[in-house]
Design a protein around this motif. Structure first.
Motif, short mmCIF file in Angstrom:
data_model
loop_
_atom_site.label_atom_id
_atom_site.label_comp_id
_atom_site.label_asym_id
_atom_site.label_seq_id
_atom_site.Cartn_x
_atom_site.Cartn_y
_atom_site.Cartn_z
N THR A 189 0.85 -1.19 0.00
CA THR A 189 0.00 0.00 0.00
C THR A 189 0.89 1.24 0.00
O THR A 189 2.05 1.18 0.41
CB THR A 189 -0.93 0.02 1.23
OG1 THR A 189 -1.79 1.16 1.17
CG2 THR A 189 -0.13 0.08 2.53
N ASN A 191 -0.55 4.04 1.40
CA ASN A 191 -1.10 4.73 2.56
C ASN A 191 -1.47 3.68 3.58
O ASN A 191 -2.55 3.09 3.54
CB ASN A 191 -2.32 5.57 2.17
CG ASN A 191 -2.79 6.47 3.31
OD1 ASN A 191 -2.72 6.11 4.48
ND2 ASN A 191 -3.28 7.66 2.96
N LYS A 194 -4.69 4.22 5.93
CA LYS A 194 -5.92 4.11 5.15
C LYS A 194 -6.20 2.66 4.78
O LYS A 194 -7.34 2.19 4.81
CB LYS A 194 -5.83 4.97 3.90
CG LYS A 194 -7.08 4.98 3.05
CD LYS A 194 -6.91 5.89 1.85
CE LYS A 194 -8.16 5.91 0.99
NZ LYS A 194 -8.00 6.81 -0.19
N ARG A 195 -5.16 1.93 4.41
CA ARG A 195 -5.33 0.54 4.01
C ARG A 195 -5.77 -0.32 5.17
O ARG A 195 -6.59 -1.24 5.02
CB ARG A 195 -4.03 -0.01 3.42
CG ARG A 195 -4.13 -1.43 2.88
CD ARG A 195 -5.21 -1.52 1.84
NE ARG A 195 -5.33 -2.86 1.28
CZ ARG A 195 -6.46 -3.41 0.91
NH1 ARG A 195 -7.60 -2.74 1.05
NH2 ARG A 195 -6.49 -4.63 0.40
N ASP A 197 -7.64 0.56 7.60
CA ASP A 197 -9.06 0.83 7.79
C ASP A 197 -9.90 0.19 6.68
O ASP A 197 -10.96 -0.38 6.95
CB ASP A 197 -9.29 2.34 7.82
CG ASP A 197 -10.74 2.71 8.13
OD1 ASP A 197 -11.18 2.39 9.24
OD2 ASP A 197 -11.41 3.31 7.25
N GLN A 198 -9.44 0.26 5.45
CA GLN A 198 -10.16 -0.33 4.33
C GLN A 198 -10.30 -1.83 4.47
O GLN A 198 -11.37 -2.40 4.24
CB GLN A 198 -9.43 -0.02 3.01
CG GLN A 198 -9.57 1.41 2.53
CD GLN A 198 -8.76 1.66 1.27
OE1 GLN A 198 -7.78 0.96 1.00
NE2 GLN A 198 -9.14 2.68 0.52
N LYS A 231 -4.93 -0.65 15.56
CA LYS A 231 -5.69 0.21 14.66
C LYS A 231 -6.02 1.52 15.37
O LYS A 231 -6.47 1.53 16.50
CB LYS A 231 -6.97 -0.49 14.22
CG LYS A 231 -7.79 0.30 13.23
CD LYS A 231 -9.01 -0.49 12.80
CE LYS A 231 -9.87 0.31 11.82
NZ LYS A 231 -11.06 -0.44 11.39
#
Length: 338
Positions: A189, A191, A194-195, A197-198, A231
């Motif tokens: 990734t 980011n 962000k990844r 969370d995705q 997280k």
């Protein structure tokens, strides 16, 4: 014919024929006494008279019709043409491919002759700085020959312009009821936060724990402690170079390890040759094949299943002693030579 007087010769006349220019005598093809001549080696046989299509002669550079599970050799012949041999896709790489980007291209396969040629050199000159790179410094001897060839090809390739800086991250897909298998998702990734969370939103039916990422530098917190992997607390440091190439190299080796389980041998990692193909069980051959995800329906080919160490000094340390060192080794290679 019935009215012809006995003994009188009869020669039928062909309509509109020219008697002054008789047609040449044509040999009969209906005689059973004649033996058909064998065509010479350099002369193609005639098409049969029956109404079927005559197939074109196959040239040395034309591949034969591929069968299921076969691919054309990616090697180049001395004539400068692609090798026409068809190669059976074998484990461990038959079940491996990445989802997107540079890694979406199929893995090049090679026939026995081209594999021998590719395994001959001890190294190559890096495109980045012209330094000599020894293959044995980066590729473990216990990997399957097909994997070693694929890694050599990947190491020497020119970096694509689409490659970018980024991170290699690893999630553990927790299966509380399975004490013998550990599932690790290894991806890339640009980011990291962000990844993380995705991935949790996309496939969240099972507990997923971030085990680590590369580069592993994390910014310290206010008290000077190393950053968290939880997280909402992850603060990644600088990106590493060329994450597409790095992911590809890591995936190739992890697919081999998941398939052969060579790491379960007592002498590992000090093993100087790959296990024979006939010693790899059918179960381990398919160990990195996963069913479609129940959450999103896709095949997560970047998820690798490893049999756990159940005893000894490596017990419970599959991430720390098996997967993490592979990522760090190839990360160092990409940094130095790609």
């Amino acid at each position: 014919m019935a009215l012809r007087p006995p003994g009188e010769d009869f020669t039928p006349q062909r309509p509109h024929s020219n008697p002054e220019a008789p047609s040449p005598i044509r040999p009969s093809i209906s005689s059973t006494s004649s033996t058909p001549s064998k065509p010479s080696r350099n002369t193609p046989a005639s098409c049969p008279s029956t109404p079927v299509k005559c197939s074109k002669a196959t040239s040395p550079s034309s591949p034969s019709t591929p069968k299921t599970g076969q691919e054309q050799c990616a090697g180049i012949t001395k004539a400068g043409k692609r090798c026409a041999r068809m190669v059976k896709a074998k484990a461990p790489l038959s079940a491996f491919d990445s989802d997107e980007g540079e890694s979406s291209s199929s893995i090049p396969r090679f026939c026995f002759q081209h594999k021998k040629e590719l395994m001959g050199p001890t190294g190559y000159y890096a495109r980045k700085n012209g330094e000599w790179v020894e293959f044995e410094d980066w590729i473990p001897a216990y990997l399957q020959e097909e994997t070693q060839v694929s890694l050599r090809v990947e190491m020497e390739k020119t970096r694509t312009q689409s490659d970018v800086k980024g991170y290699i991250y690893t999630f553990e897909i927790r299966e509380p009821g399975d004490a013998e298998i550990i599932k690790l998702k290894v991806g890339r990734t640009v980011n990291l936060v962000k990844r993380i969370d995705q991935w949790g939103k996309q496939c969240g039916s099972k507990e997923q724990v971030l085990r680590g990422f590369y580069p592993g530098t994390v910014e310290p917190d206010e008290d000077g402690n190393e950053g968290s992997l939880m997280k909402g607390r992850v603060k990644a440091g600088d990106k590493g170079p060329w994450c597409h190439r790095l992911e590809r190299l890591v995936h190739l080796e992890l697919a081999d390890l998941a398939c052969t389980t060579v790491y379960l041998q007592s002498a590992w990692p000090h093993i100087e040759s790959p296990p024979p193909a006939d010693k790899i069980s059918a179960t381990s051959k398919d160990s990195n094949l996963t069913a479609p995800c129940l959450d999103c329906g896709s095949m997560h080919k970047e998820i690798f299943e490893f049999k756990r160490w159940t005893k000894g000094k490596y017990r419970g340390k599959e991430w720390e002693q098996l997967v993490k060192p592979v990522i760090e080794r190839w990360g160092k290679f990409v940094e130095l030579y790609v």
